[in-house]
Design an enzyme around this catalytic site. Structure first.
Site, PDB file in Angstrom:
ATOM      1  N   ILE A 168     -11.587   0.203 -18.368  1.00 33.92           N
ATOM      2  CA  ILE A 168     -12.333  -0.174 -19.317  1.00 33.92           C
ATOM      3  C   ILE A 168     -13.531  -0.824 -18.758  1.00 33.92           C
ATOM      4  CG2 ILE A 168     -12.964  -1.010 -21.545  1.00 33.92           C
ATOM      5  CD1 ILE A 168     -11.205   1.519 -21.590  1.00 33.92           C
ATOM      6  N   LYS A 169     -14.721  -0.260 -18.898  1.00 31.45           N
ATOM      7  CA  LYS A 169     -15.973  -0.944 -18.130  1.00 31.45           C
ATOM      8  C   LYS A 169     -16.690  -1.525 -19.009  1.00 31.45           C
ATOM      9  CE  LYS A 169     -19.142   1.137 -14.686  1.00 31.45           C
ATOM     10  NZ  LYS A 169     -19.895   2.558 -14.495  1.00 31.45           N
ATOM     11  N   VAL A 170     -16.863  -3.017 -18.449  1.00 35.34           N
ATOM     12  CA  VAL A 170     -17.623  -3.907 -19.399  1.00 35.34           C
ATOM     13  C   VAL A 170     -18.668  -4.773 -18.673  1.00 35.34           C
ATOM     14  CG1 VAL A 170     -17.142  -5.831 -20.771  1.00 35.34           C
ATOM     15  CG2 VAL A 170     -15.336  -4.419 -20.446  1.00 35.34           C
TER      16      VAL A 170
ATOM     17  N   LEU B 271     -14.258   4.186 -18.025  1.00 40.12           N
ATOM     18  CA  LEU B 271     -15.008   4.444 -19.257  1.00 40.12           C
ATOM     19  C   LEU B 271     -15.728   3.282 -19.861  1.00 40.12           C
ATOM     20  CD1 LEU B 271     -15.903   6.258 -21.356  1.00 40.12           C
ATOM     21  CD2 LEU B 271     -13.561   5.606 -22.638  1.00 40.12           C
TER      22      LEU B 271
END
EC number: 2.2.1.2
Length: 316
Positions: free
Chosen positions: A126-128, A95
Site C-alpha cells: 500500500i502506497k502512502v 497500489l
C-alpha cells in the site's frame, strides 16, 4: 543485504497481459509500481477498459475506478507471485490510496486496510505519501503488518524519519520511494552547466545513506521518478547512476528498456558524504537549498496526484 533490482513503473491492461509477463520471465524486473497519474493515463487513453467501463455505468466514479484498478493490481500480483514465493523480498506491486485522503490519517488508514483486505495478496504494497499525516499512516499500517511503500520522498530528513518509523514497526517488506529527476527539472534552469543533471542523483544518494543507516533489513530505498526529463540525457541515465547495492529502481518503460539494452551496466559506488556536502555548497552559491526544493516538490507532487485522480474520476 539485498542486491540492486529493477521494478517497472507502469500499469495498463494490455501491457500486463503481454510485455509485463515477458519482462518478468526474462528476469528483467522483479516488481512494479502504480500511482494515480499512471492509472489516469492508462484508463483514459487505453481502449482495453472501454467495455468494462460501459458495463459499470451508473456506479459511483470511485467504485468504477477501484473495480478497474484492483483488477489490474490483482493481475500484476498474480504475475509476480512466483517471484515473491521464491524470495519474499521481491515480487511486489504497489497500489496508492486515494490522494484526496492525504491529509486525513484516520480515513487513509481505514482505506488502506480495506484495500489490502479486499485484494488479499501478500505481495501487494500500500502506497502512502510521506507527508506529515502520511507518516502516521505508514506507522499504523506497519503495525498492522501491511507492506508499505512510503512515496513522494524528496528530503533526506524525511527519508531518515520514515526509515526510523519503519525500523520500529515494520514486520513486513517496505520501501521508501525517493524521487529523483524532478530535482533536476526544477534546479537545472537555475545553475551553470557543470552543476546540471546532478542534483537529483546527489539528493537521492543522501536519502539512500539515511535509509540504509536507520531502516531495518526489511526496508529498502526505492528510486522513483527515474525517467529523464531532458533530451540531452540518455534514457537510462538515472537508473545507471543509482545502481547501488541494497536498492531498487522503479522506472518507466522507456528508461527501463534503454537500461536493459546498455552493455555497460554495473554497480556504482555512491558519492561520499563530503562530496555531497561540497556539491550542496555549490548550489548554495546559486541561492538554491535542496531542503527547500524538496518541500516544494512534495507539495507539487501531492497536488499532481490529486489532479490526476480527479481527472480520472471525472472521465467516468
Amino acid at each position: 543485504m539485498q542486491e540492486f533490482s529493477l521494478w517497472c513503473d507502469f500499469i495498463e491492461r494490455d501491457f500486463l497481459e503481454n510485455d509485463f509477463l515477458k519482462l518478468i520471465n526474462k528476469g528483467a524486473i522483479c516488481g512494479a509500481t502504480s500511482n494515480p497519474s499512471l492509472f489516469c493515463e492508462a484508463i483514459t487513453k487505453s481502449a482495453f477498459y472501454k467495455d468494462e467501463i460501459a458495463k459499470l455505468k451508473g456506479k459511483k466514479a470511485k467504485e468504477i475506478y477501484e473495480t478497474l484498478a484492483l483488477k489490474d493490481i490483482l493481475q500484476a500480483s498474480s504475475a509476480l507471485m512466483p517471484l515473491y514465493e521464491k524470495d519474499p523480498n521481491n515480487g511486489y506491486i504497489s497500489l496508492e490510496i486515494d490522494p484526496f485522503l492525504e491529509d486525513d490519517a484516520p480515513k487513509s488508514i481505514d482505506e488502506a486496510k480495506r484495500l489490502f483486505k479486499t485484494l488479499n495478496r501478500p505481495n501487494v504494497m500500500i502506497k502512502v505519501p510521506a507527508s506529515e499525516s502520511g507518516l502516521e499512516v505508514v506507522s499504523a499500517l506497519t503495525k498492522a503488518s501491511i507492506p508499505v511503500n512510503a512515496t513522494l520522498v524528496f528530503s533526506p530528513k524525511i527519508a531518515r524519519k520514515t526509515a526510523q518509523i519503519l525500523a520500529k514497526e515494520a514486520q513486513k517488506r517496505a520501501v521508501i520511494s525517493v524521487f529523483v529527476s524532478r530535482f533536476d527539472k526544477e534546479i537545472d534552469p537555475l545553475v551553470p552547466k557543470n552543476l546540471q543533471a546532478k542534483s537529483g542523483i546527489i539528493n537521492a544518494t543522501e536519502c539512500y545513506y539515511q535509509i540504509n543507516q536507520h531502516a531495518n533489513k526489511l526496508t529498502s530505498a526505492l528510486f522513483a521518478s527515474t525517467g529523464v526529463k531532458s533530451n540531452t540525457l540518455a534514457k537510462g541515465y538515472y537508473i545507471k547512476a543509482l545502481c547501488f547495492k541494497n536498492s531498487i529502481n522503479t522506472a518507466p518503460l522507456e528508461a527501463l528498456n534503454a537500461y536493459l539494452l546498455d552493455p555497460n551496466t554495473e554497480y556504482q559506488t555512491p558519492l561520499k558524504i563530503t562530496e555531497i556536502e561540497a556539491f550542496k555548497k555549490e548550489l548554495k552559491a546559486c541561492n538554491i537549498d535542496l531542503e527547500n526544493t524538496a518541500q516544494k516538490l512534495l507539495k507539487e507532487g501531492l497536488i499532481a496526484f490529486k489532479q490526476s485522480f480527479e481527472k480520472l474520476l471525472s472521465s467516468f
